[in-house]
Each structure stands twice: as C-alpha cells, then as structure tokens.
Motif scaffolding. Sequence first.
Motif, PDB file in Angstrom:
ATOM      1  N   LYS A   1       0.840  -1.201   0.000  1.00 18.74           N
ATOM      2  CA  LYS A   1       0.000   0.000   0.000  1.00 18.74           C
ATOM      3  C   LYS A   1       0.871   1.245   0.000  1.00 18.74           C
ATOM      4  N   ILE A   2       0.408   2.289  -0.674  1.00 17.62           N
ATOM      5  CA  ILE A   2       1.176   3.538  -0.728  1.00 17.62           C
ATOM      6  C   ILE A   2       0.344   4.641  -0.068  1.00 17.62           C
ATOM      7  N   TYR A   3       0.981   5.348   0.848  1.00 16.92           N
ATOM      8  CA  TYR A   3       0.305   6.470   1.507  1.00 16.92           C
ATOM      9  C   TYR A   3       1.053   7.756   1.218  1.00 16.92           C
ATOM     10  N   SER A   4       0.359   8.677   0.571  1.00 12.91           N
ATOM     11  CA  SER A   4       0.940  10.008   0.357  1.00 12.91           C
ATOM     12  C   SER A   4       0.591  10.884   1.552  1.00 12.91           C
ATOM     13  N   VAL A   5       1.578  11.649   2.043  1.00 15.70           N
ATOM     14  CA  VAL A   5       1.281  12.607   3.111  1.00 15.70           C
ATOM     15  C   VAL A   5       1.613  13.998   2.570  1.00 15.70           C
ATOM     16  N   PRO A   6       0.639  14.607   1.894  1.00 11.03           N
ATOM     17  CA  PRO A   6       0.938  15.890   1.260  1.00 11.03           C
ATOM     18  C   PRO A   6       0.932  17.067   2.239  1.00 11.03           C
ATOM     19  N   HIS A   7       1.690  18.067   1.924  1.00  6.84           N
ATOM     20  CA  HIS A   7       1.633  19.343   2.631  1.00  6.84           C
ATOM     21  C   HIS A   7       1.847  20.389   1.550  1.00  6.84           C
ATOM     22  N   LEU A   8       0.978  21.393   1.489  1.00 11.28           N
ATOM     23  CA  LEU A   8       1.030  22.268   0.318  1.00 11.28           C
ATOM     24  C   LEU A   8       2.030  23.405   0.408  1.00 11.28           C
ATOM     25  N   GLY A   9       2.842  23.388   1.436  1.00 11.03           N
ATOM     26  CA  GLY A   9       3.920  24.381   1.471  1.00 11.03           C
ATOM     27  C   GLY A   9       3.609  25.542   2.387  1.00 11.03           C
ATOM     28  N   GLY A  10       4.637  26.294   2.727  1.00  6.80           N
ATOM     29  CA  GLY A  10       4.489  27.395   3.667  1.00  6.80           C
ATOM     30  C   GLY A  10       5.046  27.030   5.019  1.00  6.80           C
ATOM     31  N   TRP A  11       5.087  25.743   5.285  1.00  4.40           N
ATOM     32  CA  TRP A  11       5.654  25.238   6.518  1.00  4.40           C
ATOM     33  C   TRP A  11       5.953  23.758   6.310  1.00  4.40           C
ATOM     34  N   VAL A  12       6.711  23.190   7.220  1.00  2.95           N
ATOM     35  CA  VAL A  12       6.967  21.751   7.112  1.00  2.95           C
ATOM     36  C   VAL A  12       5.812  20.990   7.760  1.00  2.95           C
ATOM     37  N   HIS A  13       5.805  19.664   7.580  1.00  3.99           N
ATOM     38  CA  HIS A  13       4.765  18.836   8.200  1.00  3.99           C
ATOM     39  C   HIS A  13       4.833  18.938   9.721  1.00  3.99           C
ATOM     40  N   ASP A  14       3.696  18.769  10.337  1.00  4.94           N
ATOM     41  CA  ASP A  14       3.666  18.467  11.766  1.00  4.94           C
ATOM     42  C   ASP A  14       3.986  16.968  11.860  1.00  4.94           C
ATOM     43  N   PRO A  15       5.052  16.586  12.599  1.00  4.34           N
ATOM     44  CA  PRO A  15       5.422  15.165  12.650  1.00  4.34           C
ATOM     45  C   PRO A  15       4.248  14.278  13.067  1.00  4.34           C
ATOM     46  N   GLU A  16       3.357  14.849  13.833  1.00  4.85           N
ATOM     47  CA  GLU A  16       2.185  14.094  14.293  1.00  4.85           C
ATOM     48  C   GLU A  16       1.334  13.637  13.104  1.00  4.85           C
ATOM     49  N   ASP A  17       1.237  14.503  12.075  1.00  7.15           N
ATOM     50  CA  ASP A  17       0.447  14.154  10.891  1.00  7.15           C
ATOM     51  C   ASP A  17       1.069  12.965  10.155  1.00  7.15           C
ATOM     52  N   ILE A  18       2.403  12.940  10.146  1.00  8.85           N
ATOM     53  CA  ILE A  18       3.080  11.806   9.499  1.00  8.85           C
ATOM     54  C   ILE A  18       2.875  10.549  10.346  1.00  8.85           C
ATOM     55  N   TYR A  19       2.970  10.724  11.681  1.00  4.28           N
ATOM     56  CA  TYR A  19       2.806   9.573  12.580  1.00  4.28           C
ATOM     57  C   TYR A  19       1.433   8.931  12.413  1.00  4.28           C
ATOM     58  N   LYS A  20       0.410   9.779  12.299  1.00  6.80           N
ATOM     59  CA  LYS A  20      -0.954   9.246  12.143  1.00  6.80           C
ATOM     60  C   LYS A  20      -1.065   8.334  10.931  1.00  6.80           C
ATOM     61  N   VAL A  21      -0.425   8.739   9.841  1.00  6.14           N
ATOM     62  CA  VAL A  21      -0.481   7.934   8.616  1.00  6.14           C
ATOM     63  C   VAL A  21       0.311   6.632   8.802  1.00  6.14           C
ATOM     64  N   ILE A  22       1.448   6.727   9.511  1.00  3.49           N
ATOM     65  CA  ILE A  22       2.242   5.519   9.778  1.00  3.49           C
ATOM     66  C   ILE A  22       1.390   4.523  10.567  1.00  3.49           C
ATOM     67  N   LYS A  23       0.692   5.056  11.550  1.00  7.57           N
ATOM     68  CA  LYS A  23      -0.131   4.194  12.412  1.00  7.57           C
ATOM     69  C   LYS A  23      -1.244   3.525  11.608  1.00  7.57           C
ATOM     70  N   GLU A  24      -1.863   4.337  10.772  1.00  8.02           N
ATOM     71  CA  GLU A  24      -2.931   3.833   9.894  1.00  8.02           C
ATOM     72  C   GLU A  24      -2.374   2.736   8.971  1.00  8.02           C
TER      73      GLU A  24
END
Lengths: 292, 388
Positions: free
Chosen positions: B362-385
């Motif tokens: 399975k492939i999970y994209s974690v997009p962020h449209l720019g202006g700031w970096v990701h909140d690591p928590e948002d990446i963690y949520k996808v990892i968990k999922e």
Amino acid sequence: MKKEDRLEKNPIEEYLRMDRIPHIWCPGCGIGTVVTSFIEALKKNKEDLDKVAVVSGIGCTGRVAGYVKMDSFHTTHGRAVPFATGLKLANPDMKVVVFSGDGDIFGIGGNHFIHAARRNMDILIICVNNFNYAMTGGQVAATTPMTANASTAPYGNYEYSFSLPYLADACGATYVARWTALHMRRVTKSIQEALNHRGLSLIEVITPCVTLYARRNRLGDGLNLLKYYYDQSVIEHGADTRTLDIAYQGKLVCGKFIDKEKPTFLDAMNTHLSNVLGDDYELYGRINNEND
Amino acid sequence: MKKTKADPKGVLTGAHYMDGDHALAEGALAGGCRFFAGYPITPSTETAERFSSRIPHVGGVFIQMEDELASMAALIGASWGGKKPMTVTSGPGFSLMMENLGLAVMMETPLVIANVQRGGPSTGLPTLTGQQDMMQAKYGSHGDYEIIALSPDSPQECFDLTIEALNLAETYRVPVLIMTDECVGHMHEKVIIPPAEEIEIVERKWYTGPKDEYLPYKNDKDLVPFMVKAGDGYRFHTTGLTHDERGYPIITAECQKVNVTHLIEKIRKNADKIIKIEEDQTDDAEILIVSYGITSRVAVRAVQKARRAGIKIGTLRLITAWPFPEKRIRALSKKVKAIVVPEINYGQMVKEVERNSVDRCKIYSVPHLGGWVHDPEDIYKVIKEASK
C-alpha cells in the motif's frame, strides 16, 4: 563530381562547412551576402579563426552558425546574446560574434540586447534585418515598417517599429552602423572595424526577403529590392540616431553612427575591483585582453 | 575520468556556522565553479550574494543577468568556454530556465542549477518553503530527456552535494539540479569545509585526438562524448536541433531516435553509479518512509514515535531524486506492507514510488502544500494507519 575535381573553388570555401552546403536560404535572400562580407572581413583582418566564435539564435539568419567553419553555436530563440556573454566571459581572448536576425535579437531577445549594450559587453552583433519573421512564414516583427503587410498583419502593420541604431545608441552600444545588402564592401569594412572595436558593436544590415516580405507586399524580386536600396539609401556617417526611423519603402539612412571608446564589462570589473580591493583582487582575463 | 584535488583558493577550510544558501556558494567555489550568472529571487539570493563577494578573491566571474533566461544561456556559453558554471534560483526563475535547460541537455553541456524551492504555483509563497518543483525538475523542459537532481537535507549537504553536482555534471555532460528548499536554504547549522586536498574534483572529459577528427557527439564507452572548449582550434559546431555525431542538424525521425535515445540512456544506464540513497532499519521493516530534503528530517520524529509504539519502520532518504532509485524501491516494495511518502507538495515523488511498487504494497501520500513543514504528528498518524 568530387569536390577536389572541381576546377573552380569558391574563394571563401575554407571558411565554410562545405559538407553542409547547399544552404537553406531562398534565391534572392540577402543573408548569404552578409556572410560573405563577414568572411571577407575575417580574411582582410587576418583573424585567427581558432579565436573567433559565432553564436546564432533561431530563424533564417540563425542558420549562419551552422555554415561557418569556426567554433559555432546554434542556440535558442532570442538567447544568442546572453549565450555569447557567457562564452566571452569564460574565454576573454576570443572574439565572439552574434549573427542573427531582427526578430531573434530585437523581438524575443530585446531585453538581452539592451542589457548587453548597457554593460558594453565586448561582443560584435551582426543583425540581419529583413523586416519580418521569415523562417515561420512572414509574420509581422518589431522591425516591420508601418503599413507593410505581413501574414499576421494582413491589413497592414499598425505598430510602430524599432529603429535599431537609435535603440543601440540609447542603451550604450559603442559601435553602431547600418547598411543594406547592397553595400557589401561597406558592410565588410564595418565588420573589420567592429572586430577590432572593444565593446558592444551593432551592425544592422537590411536585406531582401524575397519569398515573404517582398512577395506579400508585391515589391518584386531581389533585384527590385536592391534597386529600392540603391534609390533610397543615403549615407550619413555620424547622423543623429534619433533620425533613423524607416518608413515603408522610405529613405534608408546608412552609415556609421557611433564609434566611441568606453571600458568594456571586463575592463570595468577589473579596474573597479582592483581599485577597491587592491592586492586582494585576482585579475580576471586581463592578460588575454591586452593582445586585442 | 580524470580526478584532481580542489583548488585551495576556493576552499574555506574550517568549521563554520552558515545557512544552506551560503553553503551552496561555498560548495560551488570548493567544487571548482568559477562562473556564476544569476538573477535575484527569494529565497535563493544569498547564494548569489556570497558568491559575488567571494569570487573577486578567488579569480572568476560573477555576473547578475537581466533574467533567468539569460542566466541559463550565459551558463551554457561559459561551459563551452571551459568554465564550470552554476546558477541558483527558485520556482518562478526555475520556470524561466526550462527553455535553456533543454538546450543544455541537447548540447550535452555540464552546468549546475540550484533551486531553493518555495511554495507555488506562480509567485506563491516567496519566503516560505515548498518541494513542489520535483516533477518540473524532471519534466519541465519540452521533449524527452533524463537529468540528475540531488536533494540536500542540511547546510552541510548543500556544501557537499554542490561539489558532487559539479562533478556529476562533468562526468555525464549533463545539467545537474540541486533541489533544495527555503527551509534548508535558510537553516543555520554547522558546516565543516575540509582541506582542499580532501576534496575530489572531476575534470572534464577533454578530447585530445587530432583536431580535424573531433566529433562532439560521438559516444565513448560510458556513453558520454568527449568535449572540447571554444578557442582551442577544433572549430566545432553545436545546435539545439536534432543532430548527428558531428553536431550537424539532421531533421529526420531516424536521427531523432538515435539522438534522444542517447540523451536518455547515458543517464539510465549509469543510474546505479549516480544514485545515492540513505537507508535506516529497512532490513526487517514493515513500514517504509520515503522522503527527501527537509521533510526527511521532520519525519525523524514521527519515525521515533512509531518505533516506541512498536511499529517496525525503516526509512529511505532520496539524496538523488532523479534518476529515481527504481530498483531499490521495487525490491523494498516486495518486503514491506506499506510505503509512506511525506513531501511538501500535493504528492509528486510518491507517483514514482507507486509506479515502482505497482500493487505489491500500500502507498500512503502525506501531502503538505507548502508554507511550513509537516507536523510530525500528521506523518505519525499515517504511519499508524498504514501499520494496521
């Protein structure tokens, strides 16, 4: 018949890529005439061809780089001047010649021209002006005289056109001349002078475009256009560059308008940085330039 | 391929505290770049500023051109004049450079472009970060071609990879892109500049045979043709038109096939030698994170948290973005359950990951449209999922 079997040889053959001849230009076109003048100037000046580079953009005149036997670059549309700028700065002992058309240098490439002139970049620009975009089929250009017809100005051109010598003068070019394809010897002489001139030189050569400009405007063939040049051109060396507009089939003021000395980009860079930084400054390219 | 050591004049040996933009300039000087043409654009301008202040002491040229079209044209001219040239830009300028990037590809001209990415499209976010030009780097100019693009994650890597980029450009006669971003560009960190004798420099593949036999586009064994410079008496011709070995235009389908295939194959067939990636704990990973540039550093926190939660997670960082490390992604896609791809765009490099893993995981994209970096928590949520 093999090349070596021929009894007669074109006197400029050794300056051309004969394996690329015949060229693509139409019968009656004036570009070949300007190329001949250029090569005559190289011969008369006894230029070391290893140290002359030709840079062209895109268009009919853009093909010149492909036919001359020296380091030659056929680049992108409008970008011959900045390409030449990079080449010259990387290799200051070379004489870099931009050979291209009016649409290439003053239409799409206009911004590059004005800045190269402002910097007095040490390059020679030979601009073949045939009053239209010929390679693409005769569209209106920044140089098309008002009221002349073009394929994208089918009811006549209603835009004001550039006066190339005026523009060059205003932007800081230090050698500016205009001729027509009829003035072969004068074109040669101007190129000879400009090759020895330090700084930005512009030589505009007005040439017949028989297939498109002349046909669409019912001006006849190449001979008719040369007749027009003969009847309407006047030589006024040193003329005020503000007076050099070209009206449709109107007077063509030719001559050498500007020939003055001013430090080139590299001269100014070396002088200024040496003054400001003293011994901390690494002189760039000056040793080579002294040979000019 | 001839290797030498760096010219000590350009090497500011020592430990420094500098940002990525400045490190790009120091990398250029250490790597042998002596010609820089550029046009000011946020957030890349500091590189041009530093180069312009340093080059008078080193010997070389800085010229501020009238626009990015001109900068690129000047770079190609300077490269054929024998210099190792470089420029720096950001999104809008990168778009303008695409025209002559194609010319550099077609003329097989070594040069380096650094893109300090900001948010787009258009003027977008001039002062804020983005990773939205990754596909443009590969496909931005018209026609088919291959290119090399590197992605530094720190000021130190901005320095190191600029030297690498200059070397790769010479090795493969190709424009090399440094795809960094505003965040790395403006981040101050320790940068160690080694002594000149520890910096390896690749010399151009100069042709040395008889002058009248030189063919500018004749393939060598490694698919890279030899080069000469203007002014040395070879009287060569080169063009942006489809051309043969002599550099002469040949406007036919047959010549186009040979010419363009060559441009692609000289990179694809050398891909294993070019590609650099960094892996961590991928041996027994069930989840893989693929990231690059600043995002790979943001992802670290999410990865740490996942490991603490008992998730078997490995990381793969793209140091080389193009050519894409297809083989390695293919191999890993057979082993892992899912691949998570955070990046500061709507999902660009994730498409390459998808293409190379087909339906194996399975492939999970974690997009962020720019202006700031990701909140690591948002990446963690996808990892968990993904680990469920």
